[in-house]
Design a protein around this motif. Structure first.
Motif, PDB file in Angstrom:
ATOM      1  N   THR A   1      33.686  46.304  23.578  1.00  0.00           N
ATOM      2  CA  THR A   1      32.997  45.851  24.783  1.00  0.00           C
ATOM      3  C   THR A   1      33.792  46.296  26.002  1.00  0.00           C
ATOM      4  OG1 THR A   1      34.145  43.716  24.828  1.00  0.00           O
ATOM      5  CG2 THR A   1      32.061  43.810  23.628  1.00  0.00           C
ATOM      6  N   GLY A   2      33.146  46.291  27.145  1.00  0.00           N
ATOM      7  CA  GLY A   2      33.810  46.622  28.392  1.00  0.00           C
ATOM      8  C   GLY A   2      33.269  45.793  29.533  1.00  0.00           C
ATOM      9  N   LEU A   3      34.120  45.468  30.472  1.00  0.00           N
ATOM     10  CA  LEU A   3      33.706  44.687  31.639  1.00  0.00           C
ATOM     11  C   LEU A   3      34.446  45.196  32.859  1.00  0.00           C
ATOM     12  CD1 LEU A   3      33.165  40.940  32.147  1.00  0.00           C
ATOM     13  CD2 LEU A   3      35.009  42.018  33.435  1.00  0.00           C
ATOM     14  N   PHE A   4      33.725  45.312  33.953  1.00  0.00           N
ATOM     15  CA  PHE A   4      34.358  45.566  35.240  1.00  0.00           C
ATOM     16  C   PHE A   4      33.714  44.649  36.270  1.00  0.00           C
ATOM     17  CE2 PHE A   4      34.538  47.618  39.427  1.00  0.00           C
ATOM     18  CZ  PHE A   4      35.925  47.693  39.568  1.00  0.00           C
ATOM     19  N   ALA A   5      34.526  43.913  36.990  1.00  0.00           N
ATOM     20  CA  ALA A   5      34.041  43.000  38.024  1.00  0.00           C
ATOM     21  C   ALA A   5      34.725  43.349  39.337  1.00  0.00           C
ATOM     22  CB  ALA A   5      34.335  41.552  37.630  1.00  0.00           C
ATOM     23  N   TYR A   6      33.964  43.249  40.414  1.00  0.00           N
ATOM     24  CA  TYR A   6      34.505  43.580  41.735  1.00  0.00           C
ATOM     25  C   TYR A   6      33.998  42.570  42.750  1.00  0.00           C
ATOM     26  CZ  TYR A   6      35.360  45.926  46.167  1.00  0.00           C
ATOM     27  OH  TYR A   6      35.765  46.211  47.442  1.00  0.00           O
ATOM     28  N   GLU A   7      34.864  42.248  43.697  1.00  0.00           N
ATOM     29  CA  GLU A   7      34.494  41.354  44.796  1.00  0.00           C
ATOM     30  C   GLU A   7      35.211  41.830  46.047  1.00  0.00           C
ATOM     31  OE1 GLU A   7      35.049  36.619  45.978  1.00  0.00           O
ATOM     32  OE2 GLU A   7      35.583  37.365  43.981  1.00  0.00           O
ATOM     33  N   GLY A   8      34.453  42.058  47.101  1.00  0.00           N
ATOM     34  CA  GLY A   8      35.031  42.477  48.363  1.00  0.00           C
ATOM     35  C   GLY A   8      35.009  41.365  49.391  1.00  0.00           C
ATOM     36  N   SER A   9      35.567  41.635  50.549  1.00  0.00           N
ATOM     37  CA  SER A   9      35.669  40.611  51.588  1.00  0.00           C
ATOM     38  C   SER A   9      34.310  40.153  52.086  1.00  0.00           C
ATOM     39  CB  SER A   9      36.499  41.135  52.763  1.00  0.00           C
ATOM     40  OG  SER A   9      35.911  42.311  53.303  1.00  0.00           O
ATOM     41  N   ASN A  10      33.285  40.999  51.933  1.00  0.00           N
ATOM     42  CA  ASN A  10      31.949  40.636  52.409  1.00  0.00           C
ATOM     43  C   ASN A  10      31.294  39.554  51.552  1.00  0.00           C
ATOM     44  OD1 ASN A  10      32.061  42.462  54.517  1.00  0.00           O
ATOM     45  ND2 ASN A  10      31.139  44.115  53.326  1.00  0.00           N
TER      46      ASN A  10
END
Length: 734
Positions: free
Chosen positions: A247-256
């Protein structure tokens, strides 16, 4: 040959140490009846599933009872066969860590060979245990949006409350405090059965979240297998199988992604703005499969996280306070902002953390009765501006923070053996530890203001050659013997013996020149001279414990758990040495108000205290209607406290000491000669420039010989009700 194997296993049970407090395995148990509720002996039961190699078989005893112990977490198919009866297949039976799954089938008489298959009816009420908690299986753990750490799961568990909420990953890389039914401390944290608890409270589970098959959280009602009354958490690492899967996961969160509700009215109240997100990302991949089908499996996972916060930390390269080479120290407030708040526009460097995890697990099926597994996890935490977040960030600039580089490791080898259809043995060798280094970001003098502003500048506590270091080592070797027998009902008896050894080692390099300069509202106030560097100050503890636990099915509806646990804690300080020739001129200088006593010393092993306590545990589970869907539960337990090695640290002479001097600002004073001159010379205004304020404490600290081990009485009562398929409602009082 079988008798020889049993003798070897029995010998290992005698010499291996430690009961597994948090098991990674579950149980499938029950009784087989016909349509008239008469119990049926001689039924052949076969269990298959992707979590085990091949299949497991046994035959019901004379009372129709059966028990599959040591079942890895997973979903299984259970098949019941007996000539003259319809073959029954129960699919989708879910096994959870530390939980007994009770399946009580009724077989129908058949005139011809028939098979009845029941799909997706897995029991949700545990009819053998009264513990209160929750098992976060993959279906929940991997699909509920949260911060992907065990503290986030604790915040979702009944009876548990975390002290610091995580907002979009804001607590990543930091431990979060929590309470279990109002009890704080005395917690236990495990990874695949390895004890990761720091002292008796914290837990080093900065985890490889994607590698966990299940997380078991138990907050009350624990049996004699569990040491203390606080919450117990065990993350179970996934295993390989006969199929290659990844399995693979990528999560991202920016200042917006972060809103701002900090209004002008709130600013007028004096509140300061909280930390702001700069960026967060999380990468997690795993892969597993067979090296040899039905024999040898592998599993591996990698995770990397980053969290960056824009905090109230002052700008790097902005105003910094530097002591002049000579003369009188100027006003600190003339050089640095001394206000209680810092304008958001002045926010400086990004406070960030990086966590890296690598997890691997090997599973080897020696034969149909014996399985060997090995799990390893290494993780690194990198936080270059430690101290630069939270409410005090406004008092720090990057130069006055510290750089944390820490390595954690977990390792276990576990042997699971089915001795016969009634008896099992689990043996494991476990190790946990960390190597935590703090580096300073500046070599300039360390300066603080003792007023409410607490403004800081200069080098953090850190020697030029000796680093700040925290190291923890724990070994515990575990063995649990379990047997199933009939006597006035059916019994599952467990016996375990535990030996746990751990120690803590710390070194403190010291501030530049081993001096802290203190101002008070910007005015020169005092200096503090330290005995640093201090190398390898050590404290330790050995725990020997024994538990006995009997699950007694008294009648068709009533189950009793009778348990007893004995713990013996030996708290001590190991033999250790402190050498004076390590860069601090005050250690070896002619006496300055007792500072020369900071130097060369040697200590023998120092026994601190031995605690012993035996504690009973009892619980009752009553299946109200006999259908496994409604159970009344109650328990009583006496839980002794774990004193941990922290108690030894309170009686350690080989620690950081200091002497405090009043000071009117005359410089320099960074050597013994300069300090003597400061004490002797008249100040620029009147009197002497320095005077002793607080002499060092040179006597050995002690622990009260009458100190006794703490304990907790715990009572629980509750009801479990299956509402419908896969849903259970619980109401508990603790």
């Amino acid at each position: 040959m079988k008798s020889r194997i049993f003798m070897v296993l029995a010998a290992l049970l005698c010499f291996a140490v430690s009961a597994i407090s948090q098991t990674n395995l579950g149980t499938i148990t029950g009784r087989v009846e016909d349509s008239s509720a008469a119990r049926i002996p001689g039924v052949t039961i076969t269990v298959t599933g992707p979590a085990i190699a091949g299949q497991r078989d046994l035959i019901t005893d004379e009372g129709g009872n059966y028990r599959f112990s040591n079942m890895p977490v997973g979903t299984y198919t259970v098949k019941f066969e007996l000539p003259g009866f319809k073959t029954l297949i129960r699919e989708g039976i879910i096994v959870q860590a530390g939980v007994s799954t009770t399946v009580n089938p009724q077989l129908e008489v058949a005139t011809v060979a028939e098979t009845v298959t029941v799909t997706g009816e897995s029991p949700v009420v545990d009819l053998e245990q009264a513990k209160i908690g929750v098992n976060f299986g993959s279906a929940v753990k991997d699909n509920v949006v949260n911060a992907r750490n065990y503290w986030a799961l604790l915040a979702q568990a009944p009876g548990l409350k975390t002290t610091t909420p995580d907002v979009g990953g804001s607590t990543m890389g930091s431990q979060v405090g929590y309470r279990s039914y109002g009890v704080s401390g005395q917690n236990q944290v495990y990874l695949d059965g390895v004890n990761l608890t720091e002292g008796n409270n914290g837990g080093s589970l900065y985890g490889d979240y994607g590698s966990w098959e299940e997380v078991n959280v138990s907050s009350a009602g624990n049996s004699a297998e569990t040491r203390t009354a606080g919450s117990a958490v065990n993350a179970v690492v996934r295993t390989g199988s006969n199929q290659f899967r990844g399995t693979g996961l990528f999560a991202y969160e920016g200042s917006n992604f972060q809103a701002n509700n900090f209004t002008e009215n709130l600013k007028k109240t004096g509140l300061g703005a909280g930390d702001k997100f700069e960026k967060y990302h999380d990468t997690n991949v795993d892969f597993g499969g067979p090296i040899k089908k039905d024999k040898f499996w592998f599993y591996s996972s990698f995770r990397r996280e980053y969290s960056g916060l824009s905090t109230g930390m002052r700008q790097s390269g902005g105003k910094a306070y530097v002591l002049p080479a000579s003369g009188i120290a100027p006003d600190l407030c003339a050089q640095l902002p001394c206000a209680n708040t810092v304008d958001g526009a002045a926010q400086g460097a990004i406070f960030y953390s990086r966590l890296t995890n690598l997890t691997s697990k090997l599973t080897y099926q020696i034969n149909s009765s014996n399985t060997l597994s090995a799990t390893g996890n290494i993780r690194k935490k990198f936080q270059p501006l430690r101290g630069g977040s939270g409410a005090n960030a406004k008092n720090v600039n990057p130069e006055s923070s510290q750089q944390q580089q820490s390595w954690f490791h977990t390792f276990t080898v576990q042997w699971t053996s089915t001795i016969n259809t009634r008896s099992t043995l689990n043996v494991s060798l476990n190790n946990f530890g960390y190597h935590w280094v703090n580096l300073r970001n500046s070599t300039t003098p360390r300066i603080t203001d003792r007023a409410a502003t607490s403004t800081l500048t200069g080098g953090y506590t850190q020697g030029a050659h000796i680093r700040d270091l925290n190291a923890n080592r724990r070994w515990h070797e575990d063995a649990v013997f379990s047997t199933f027998f009939n006597a006035a009902g059916s019994h599952n008896l467990k016996v375990g013996y535990e030996y746990l050894w751990e120690d803590y080692r710390g070194s403190t390099g010291g501030y530049p020149d081993h001096i802290l300069y203190s101002f008070n509202n910007g005015k020169p106030d005092r200096i503090t001279v330290y005995n640093t560097p201090v190398q390898w100050q050590q404290n330790g503890m050995i725990d020997n414990s024994l538990f006995l636990q009997d699950k007694w099915d008294v009648t068709r509806k009533l189950t009793l758990n009778l348990g007893f646990r004995f713990d013996r804690y030996d708290v001590f300080n190991p033999a250790q040495v402190r050498e004076s020739a390590l860069g601090n001129p005050f250690n070896s200088a002619p006496d300055i108000s007792g500072l020369a006593s900071f130097g060369n010393k040697q200590w023998d092993r120092q026994p601190i205290k031995v605690f012993s306590m035996g504690v009973p545990r009892f619980s009752m589970i009553y299946d109200v209607f006999g259908n496994g869907k409604t159970a009344i539960k109650a328990s009583y337990g006496l839980f002794s406290f774990n004193p941990s090695y922290d108690l030894a640290g309170s009686a350690l002479e080989n620690g950081t000491k200091n002497a405090i001097f009043n000071w009117n600002g005359m410089l320099p004073i960074n050597t013994p000669a300069a300090l003597r001159a400061c004490l002797a010379a008249p100040g620029p205004n009147s009197g002497r420039a320095c005077s002793l304020n607080t002499p060092p404490t040179l006597t050995r600290p002690t622990v009260d010989p009458n100190l006794r081990l703490g304990y907790t009485h715990e009572y629980t009562v509750g009801i479990d009700q299956e509402l419908f398929k896969d849903f259970n409602l619980r109401a508990n009082f603790v």
